[in-house]
Design a protein around this motif. Sequence first.
Motif, short mmCIF file in Angstrom:
data_model
loop_
_atom_site.label_atom_id
_atom_site.label_comp_id
_atom_site.label_asym_id
_atom_site.label_seq_id
_atom_site.Cartn_x
_atom_site.Cartn_y
_atom_site.Cartn_z
N THR A 107 0.82 -1.16 0.52
CA THR A 107 0.38 0.07 -0.24
C THR A 107 0.83 0.98 -0.19
N ASP A 108 0.21 2.20 -0.12
CA ASP A 108 0.92 3.64 -0.38
C ASP A 108 0.32 4.93 0.78
N ASP A 109 -0.13 3.92 1.53
CA ASP A 109 -1.37 5.05 2.42
C ASP A 109 0.06 4.32 4.08
N THR A 110 0.40 4.99 4.68
CA THR A 110 1.49 4.68 6.18
C THR A 110 0.19 4.77 7.19
N ALA A 111 -1.39 4.57 7.19
CA ALA A 111 -2.38 4.91 8.29
C ALA A 111 -2.50 3.30 7.93
N ALA A 112 -1.61 2.08 7.15
CA ALA A 112 -1.70 0.71 7.25
C ALA A 112 -1.07 0.36 8.37
N ALA A 113 -0.20 0.88 8.48
CA ALA A 113 1.08 0.52 10.24
C ALA A 113 0.19 0.38 11.36
N LYS A 114 -0.75 1.16 11.65
CA LYS A 114 -1.55 1.34 12.89
C LYS A 114 -2.15 -0.58 13.19
N GLU A 115 -2.00 -1.13 12.23
CA GLU A 115 -2.73 -2.55 12.23
C GLU A 115 -1.41 -3.44 12.83
N SER A 116 -0.38 -2.96 12.79
CA SER A 116 0.69 -3.77 12.48
C SER A 116 1.69 -3.99 14.09
N ASP A 117 1.85 -5.37 14.66
CA ASP A 117 2.87 -5.35 16.23
C ASP A 117 4.50 -4.04 15.54
N VAL A 118 4.23 -4.47 15.20
CA VAL A 118 6.22 -4.15 14.61
C VAL A 118 5.70 -3.13 13.47
#
Length: 258
Positions: free
Chosen positions: A49-60
């Motif tokens: 994805t090009d959306d940094t908001a996706a990082a909210k779903e990650s543990d790391v």
Amino acid sequence: MTRVSVIGCGNMGGAFLKGLARSGAHHLTAIDLDPEALEAVAEHATETTDDTAAAKESDVVVLAVKPSVAGAVLDDLDLSADQTLITLAAGVPRDFVAGQTDAAVVRIMPNLAAETGNMAAAATNEGLTDEVRALLDEVGEFVEVDEELMDVSTAVNGSGPAFAFYLIDAMKQGGVDGGLDPEQAETLAAQTFKGAAETVLRDDRSVDELIDAVCSPNGTTIEGMEVLWDSDADEAVVEAVSAAERRSKELAEAFEDE
């Protein structure tokens, strides 16, 4: 399954992601504004994805962007205290990153060999957790250092592969000059460096003792070593490391007033 996001999928971020993908133990999200960078890692990532908001779903979350854009990317991230942020950005102090996020922060400096599981990395003591240690173990070897040693660590293992490539190419050229074809010479030179490095890591003897073990009296190796000992080759390598260390410190200075 650990959820890991890698923000910045260029050379270093891409290599780190590909290395983690080898275990098959992670949900890997590749994040980058460059479609070509995402395409290069797509087969290794669970999603792109090009959306940094996706990082909210990650543990790391792994921050692997250029130092010049690290601040801007951090401004766009909204991470929580139960997430871990690993920063790979050369010269970017851990304290600067920690001041921009609620996530736990650890700074590491890996190298491109993470892709094949042969990475050498330095990691700051502060912020380092067993979870991060486990991730680093998957992609190679690492040492734990104080933050003040990250600049020289960056020079040794971060920049070091380029210095090693340079020396491999010189040995290759020596083989070519002697009659080997380029492919044969490159294979012999590269595998020799690989084997020598593995020996240093696994053998209890010092480097000097290993050199002595290869140098039979009146043999071929001692003749070559005499040339190296009489040259400034070692000093040139030390200066290359020092120059890279100085540049890492210069990059860090840009964040002191931010």
